[in-house]
Write an enzyme that holds these catalytic residues in place. Structure first.
Site, short mmCIF file in Angstrom:
data_model
loop_
_atom_site.label_atom_id
_atom_site.label_comp_id
_atom_site.label_asym_id
_atom_site.label_seq_id
_atom_site.Cartn_x
_atom_site.Cartn_y
_atom_site.Cartn_z
N ASP A 196 0.80 -1.23 0.00
CA ASP A 196 0.00 0.00 0.00
C ASP A 196 0.84 1.28 0.00
O ASP A 196 0.65 2.15 -0.83
CB ASP A 196 -0.98 -0.01 1.18
CG ASP A 196 -1.93 1.17 1.14
OD1 ASP A 196 -2.38 1.52 0.03
OD2 ASP A 196 -2.23 1.75 2.19
N CYS B 196 -21.38 -3.94 -5.54
CA CYS B 196 -20.79 -4.67 -6.68
C CYS B 196 -21.27 -6.12 -6.71
O CYS B 196 -21.16 -6.83 -5.71
CB CYS B 196 -19.27 -4.61 -6.58
SG CYS B 196 -18.46 -5.53 -7.90
FE1 SF4 Z 1 -18.65 -3.94 -9.68
FE2 SF4 Z 1 -17.84 -3.27 -12.14
FE3 SF4 Z 1 -20.47 -3.25 -11.53
FE4 SF4 Z 1 -18.81 -1.39 -10.54
S1 SF4 Z 1 -19.33 -1.68 -12.68
S2 SF4 Z 1 -20.39 -2.52 -9.40
S3 SF4 Z 1 -16.96 -2.56 -10.21
S4 SF4 Z 1 -19.11 -5.03 -11.60
#
Ligand code: SF4
Length: 418
Positions: A162, A275
């Site tokens: 990081d 997501c």
């Molecule tokens: Fe996940 Fe990609 Fe959908 Fe964003 S666009 S919520 S990163 S799958």
């Protein structure tokens, strides 16, 4: 191969099989065997994913970072030298390979303490649960390093987690750990984006892995859900508008963000929570990241008067304490305002009158305006007369204006209740 370290006979110390302690000549390992031995060691060390990438410069990333800077989208926490961020050889001149690792972290608390009137709680984001991941990943990478040194005694390495110069996500993507989603997180097919990343540069060439082929497709859930519009385009984050970043600043939190924090004391993770790759993912096997509910969802009011020492003792082992107690206290005040916790008014008044830090006095004034009531109003009027700091005074003025709105609402509520 004429670059860097060789696996051939020119080496001063030949590659050794770790258990060849007998009288016979030591057996040389091929790069493939070294890699395989590291993959096995990673399994023994409890590393969830390991991948291998070349140490070539990240040319495309550099172009993106230049645009990112020009747009003013940087947080200021990142390495400022863009060459260093994108050329591994500026960190380790003989770098040939980058070994990337990922550790999964949990997303759900067992028996989370409830929010109750007068006993409201704030929340640290999941990336801050358990032991500070910087330390945990470094320990794991040091374990891999020891194994590599047994196999290739004169190997040179450089560990990064990081805070290193390189982008952990770009490295992990090249090493086949996952792909970078539109929310800018590194997403693994197995654990979603609930993973910590770290890497080790080494000066020997090991066979690279292939990048994963999955991607976001048509999904835009994170972009749609971000409350500040910080995801300005797929994969492009304006860090200045990102609430996760804003929870870590030490100055006043801009007023437009205060109602959006939703009780977070550190971090913000809506773009990950929505997501689809993260749906129902909760991996609890890493002991180091198990959350202590009283630590990651602490009572808000006691945070207002916590001493530096107590703060270090209670929160010092968490990633979320790296900026010290002030941002956490500021965010705790904002969370108390969100809950309209009347029982916090005496504590907030004390802060407004006595705290030496303008950010804390001013945020307390704003919160008193939000919570309202006679006591809060009197304290704000006193502060209007006595406060010398112009920023705090402005907060007091705004709070007094807000108060009148609140009192009107309160009157209407009372009338409605008969
Ligand atoms: Fe996940 Fe990609 Fe959908 Fe964003 S666009 S919520 S990163 S799958």
């Amino acid at each position: 191969d004429s670059h860097g370290k060789e696996f051939g006979p020119k080496k001063k110390l030949p590659l050794q099989d770790d258990n060849s302690k007998g009288l016979c000549p030591k057996k040389k390992l091929t790069p493939e065997q070294v890699k395989q031995a590291l993959v096995e060691e990673a399994g023994r060390l409890g590393i969830d994913k390991i991948g291998f990438a070349t140490a070539d410069p990240f040319t495309e990333l550099k172009e993106r970072l230049v645009r990112h800077r020009e747009n003013g989208f940087e947080s200021g926490f990142e390495e400022q030298d863009l060459d260093k961020r994108t050329d591994p050889r500026l960190s380790l001149p003989e770098a040939r390979t980058i070994i990337a690792i990922a550790l999964a972290y949990p997303t759900r608390m067992e028996n989370p303490p409830a929010n109750r009137p007068g006993e409201y709680r704030g929340l640290f984001c999941r990336a801050s649960w358990g032991q500070d991941y910087h330390r945990v990943l470094r320990r794991k990478l040091e374990g891999l390093e020891r194994r590599l040194q047994e196999l290739v005694p004169d190997v040179t390495t450089e560990i990064m987690v990081d805070t290193g110069a390189l982008s952990d996500r770009a490295v992990a993507e090249r090493a086949g750990i996952g792909f970078i989603g539109k929310n800018t997180s590194l997403i693994t097919p197995e654990f979603g984006s609930w993973v910590f990343l770290g890497e080790m540069l080494v000066d020997i060439a090991l066979p690279p892995d292939q990048p994963v082929t999955a991607g976001c497709g048509d999904c835009t859930a994170c972009i749609d859900a971000c409350p500040t519009g910080a995801l300005v385009a797929p994969g492009q984050l304006n860090s200045q508008a990102c609430l996760a970043y804003q929870t870590q600043t030490k100055g006043f939190l801009a007023e437009e963000y205060r109602d959006l924090l939703g009780g977070y004391l550190y971090g913000f993770e809506t773009c990950q929570a929505v997501c689809p790759f993260n749906r129902k993912k909760n991996f609890t096997h890493q002991e180091d990241f198990r959350p202590d509910p009283e630590q990651v969802k602490p009572l808000l009011k006691p945070l207002l008067s916590i001493s530096n020492r107590e703060f270090r003792e209670r929160f010092g082992s968490m990633a979320g304490s790296w900026r010290g107690k002030k941002p956490i206290q500021r965010n705790a005040i904002i969370a108390l305002a969100r809950f309209r916790d009347r029982t916090a008014v005496p504590d907030l008044i004390r802060l407004l009158q006595e705290d030496p830090r303008p950010v804390i006095r001013g945020t307390a004034a704003w919160a008193l305006g939000r919570i309202g009531g006679t006591e809060a109003e009197e304290a704000l009027c006193d502060a209007e007369r006595n406060e010398k700091d112009p920023d705090v005074w402005r907060e007091v003025e705004k709070a007094l204006k807000n108060r009148s709105t609140l009192d009107t609402e309160e009157r209407r509520d009372r009338e409605a209740q008969g």
